[in-house]
Design an enzyme around this catalytic site. Structure first.
Site, PDB file in Angstrom:
ATOM      1  N   PHE B  52      -4.784  -5.916  -3.523  1.00  0.00           N
ATOM      2  CA  PHE B  52      -4.926  -4.578  -4.100  1.00  0.00           C
ATOM      3  C   PHE B  52      -6.337  -4.389  -4.649  1.00  0.00           C
ATOM      4  CE2 PHE B  52      -0.366  -5.297  -4.250  1.00  0.00           C
ATOM      5  CZ  PHE B  52       0.132  -4.078  -3.829  1.00  0.00           C
ATOM      6  N   GLU B  53      -6.861  -3.191  -4.490  1.00  0.00           N
ATOM      7  CA  GLU B  53      -8.260  -2.945  -4.856  1.00  0.00           C
ATOM      8  C   GLU B  53      -8.566  -3.160  -6.337  1.00  0.00           C
ATOM      9  OE1 GLU B  53      -9.154   1.530  -5.157  1.00  0.00           O
ATOM     10  OE2 GLU B  53      -7.554   1.401  -3.718  1.00  0.00           O
TER      11      GLU B  53
END
Lengths: 335, 257
Positions: B52-53
């Protein structure tokens, strides 16, 4: 270096690194002093009309809502906001009329919950200006450049797109590879506001879980307000120094606000208050609704404690805690 | 044809999930991509690393996260890190797959999530790039999930938020983007598309059950390259459906709208 392309976006919060070094020398004390203060005082002292402001956390996660409500209560105006995946913070501050410009990586949306009616309306009606476009990586690398005391940092994102064209980045020919590379300008916010799990009275901070871009942001900003779930003993910091993500000399104000991120998620402590967020999204569909919300939850209360009572008190907060610990099933209003 | 036991959204999630290979990394955004990746992990790709960013790396997703930064995105993860770290890892070449969505797409897979109408006088202001431009710039293969209709499959984007193949063969490299990256598949409610090796233009790979080539053509402003024989997308299995509905118990994605 050959400049191949220059973004048309407005260059904001950029300073010559030497100017910023001087600013640090003249303004940032390294004295170990008690920095605790009330929300009201911290906002009054460090958030001025027209300043460039950035909030820590991500979207609805670990955002200092207590400070955001206080900014609205003090009717600050003309703020320039870092829309570095800014969701609830930008939305509600724009809705309250505090914001003049936004630099956008991600704003005006609530991720899975849909678009933000209030701030979207403000942009479409021209009441708030989008100063520039960025990608999330590019925006946080602007903080990294500032944190490193640099004028810019090279990256391989945004190339070939309108996102770059509407940013204030530049494309140059990289002197090493000969290939085009994107230089993003440093971003030195006037003030940053970060909500943490715990810190001591001097501002040595610990964050549990992802730090998102708060390591970089804390170092990039000129002034830093920290709100914390808990104040811990200084000796505890010294016993586990590897847990300090923000050292005290970056911090200007420490405000103890338990549940200070509500209705956002505070990892390992409490989950999103979907009921409350849904209420905001429903009310903010109209200007009357925005006023109703702000009158009830912001202008109508004197303290964050009073607000917590209003949103459901201990019973609600215990429920959010159980949700976070996966001991309760999430119910989404209207589903 | 019997009554369908699944929704289009469920079909799209299954198709996306099957594209993800085991022992690879995938950059995941909110919504459909999350449940597709979770489904892959629970079926053919147990060693798929979800990234996830905001900093979550390799979580065991317990239940569908609402935000790409919420605590579910690093639940029992191998690392709870930072955006700088994750984006750098992507730039370094460690991310194999990435998911994207969009309000508009063109024949080269360029995407718009910024604005409908002129940028300075928007008809509709959308959230902007978020991590999309980064995913589209840095991941080796991007998978695009979106609705298909003539307003979304357009000849010319109102704004290029995220790079596809830009103006065609060689354009990404010329712009300075990392080599061997770009759009891999587009999955809509009508079919599955790839990109022609030579021209980098979108081409049909399979049409969903009950969808005709005419439906597909009627729902795009640009010409989609057509294969000689159109395959039919494999519908979801009972097992896939069961897992999907378990992952999204609250109906955040599956029961949206």
């Amino acid at each position: 270096m050959e400049v191949l392309l220059e973004g048309e976006g407005e260059l904001l919060a950029w300073h010559d690194p030497d100017e910023m070094r001087r600013w640090v020398a003249e303004n940032k004390s390294k004295e170990l002093v008690d920095k605790r203060m009330e929300l009201r005082e911290a906002v009054k002292k460090f958030v001025s009309d027209g300043c460039y402001i950035a909030f820590g956390g991500f979207g609805h996660v670990r955002v200092s809502m207590a400070v955001i409500y206080e900014i609205i209560r003090q009717r600050k105006r003309g703020l320039v906001m870092a829309g570095k995946t800014a969701v609830h913070d930008v939305d509600i501050l724009v809705a309250a009329g505090c914001v003049e410009k936004v630099e956008v990586a991600y704003s005006f949306g609530h991720e899975l919950r849909g678009l933000s009616p209030a701030s979207r309306r403000a942009v479409e009606q021209g009441r708030v200006k989008v100063a520039s476009e960025w990608s999330n990586a590019a925006f946080q690398w602007r903080f990294l450049a500032a944190a490193m005391g640099l004028p810019f940092i090279p990256t391989r994102v945004m190339l070939g797109t309108d996102t770059l064209r509407k940013s204030s980045a530049k494309v140059v020919r990289d002197p090493y590879t000969g290939k085009p590379i994107c230089l993003v300008p440093a971003c030195y916010p006037d003030v940053a506001v970060i909500h943490v799990h715990r810190c001591d009275i001097y501002g040595n901070c610990q964050i549990d879980g992802i730090s998102v871009e708060d390591f970089e942001l804390a170092r990039a900003a000129k002034r830093l307000i920290v709100t914390t779930e808990e104040i811990i003993d200084h000796e505890r910091v010294r016993r586990e120094p590897y847990r300090t993500i923000i050292p005290y000399f970056l911090v200007d104000a420490v405000v103890e606000v338990p549940w200070g991120a509500h209705p956002c998620n505070m990892p390992y402590m409490y989950y999103f208050d979907e009921e409350h967020i849904a209420e905001w999204l429903r009310l903010s569909k109209t200007e009357e609704g925005v006023r109703e919300y702000l009158d009830k939850y912001v202008y109508g209360v004197d303290s964050f404690e009073e607000y917590l009572e209003l949103v459901g008190g201990v019973r609600k907060l215990e429920y959010l805690k159980r949700l976070e610990q996966l001991r309760e099933e999430l119910k989404i209003p209207g589903r | 044809m019997g009554e369908r036991k699944y929704t289009t959204v469920e079909l799209m999630a299954c198709v996306a999930s099957r594209l993800l290979e085991d022992r690879k990394t995938v950059f995941v955004g909110t919504g459909l991509p999350m449940i597709a990746a979770a489904l892959a992990q629970r079926t053919h790709a147990p060693n798929l690393v979800i990234v996830f960013e905001a900093g979550g790396v390799g979580p065991r997703i317990p239940t569908l996260p609402i935000s790409v930064g919420d605590s579910r995105t690093f639940y029992m993860a191998v690392m709870a890190s930072s955006m700088h770290d994750v984006m750098s890892i992507a730039q370094r070449g460690y991310l194999d797959y990435g998911f994207l969505g969009g309000a508009q797409i063109d024949m080269y897979g360029n995407l718009n999530t910024t604005v409908i109408g002129p940028w300075d006088r928007p008809k509709v202001r959308l959230p902007g790039s978020g991590g999309a431009n980064d995913v589209g710039s840095l991941c080796r293969r991007t998978i695009i999930l979106m609705r298909q209709d003539p307003r979304r499959f357009v000849r010319k984007l109102d704004f290029i938020t995220t790079p596809g193949y830009l103006t065609g063969p060689g354009a990404r490299e010329k712009a300075g983007l990392p080599e061997d990256t770009g759009p891999y598949r587009v999955i809509t409610q009508l079919g599955v598309y790839g990109f022609d090796e030579e021209t980098k233009r979108m081409k049909l790979l399979s049409a969903h059950p009950g969808v005709t080539v005419e439906d597909i053509k009627a729902n795009s402003q640009f010409d989609i390259l057509m294969p000689d024989e159109v395959e039919e997308t494999k519908p979801p299995t009972e097992e896939e459906l069961r897992i999907l509905r378990e992952v999204d118990k609250a109906g955040l994605v599956l029961r949206r709208e």
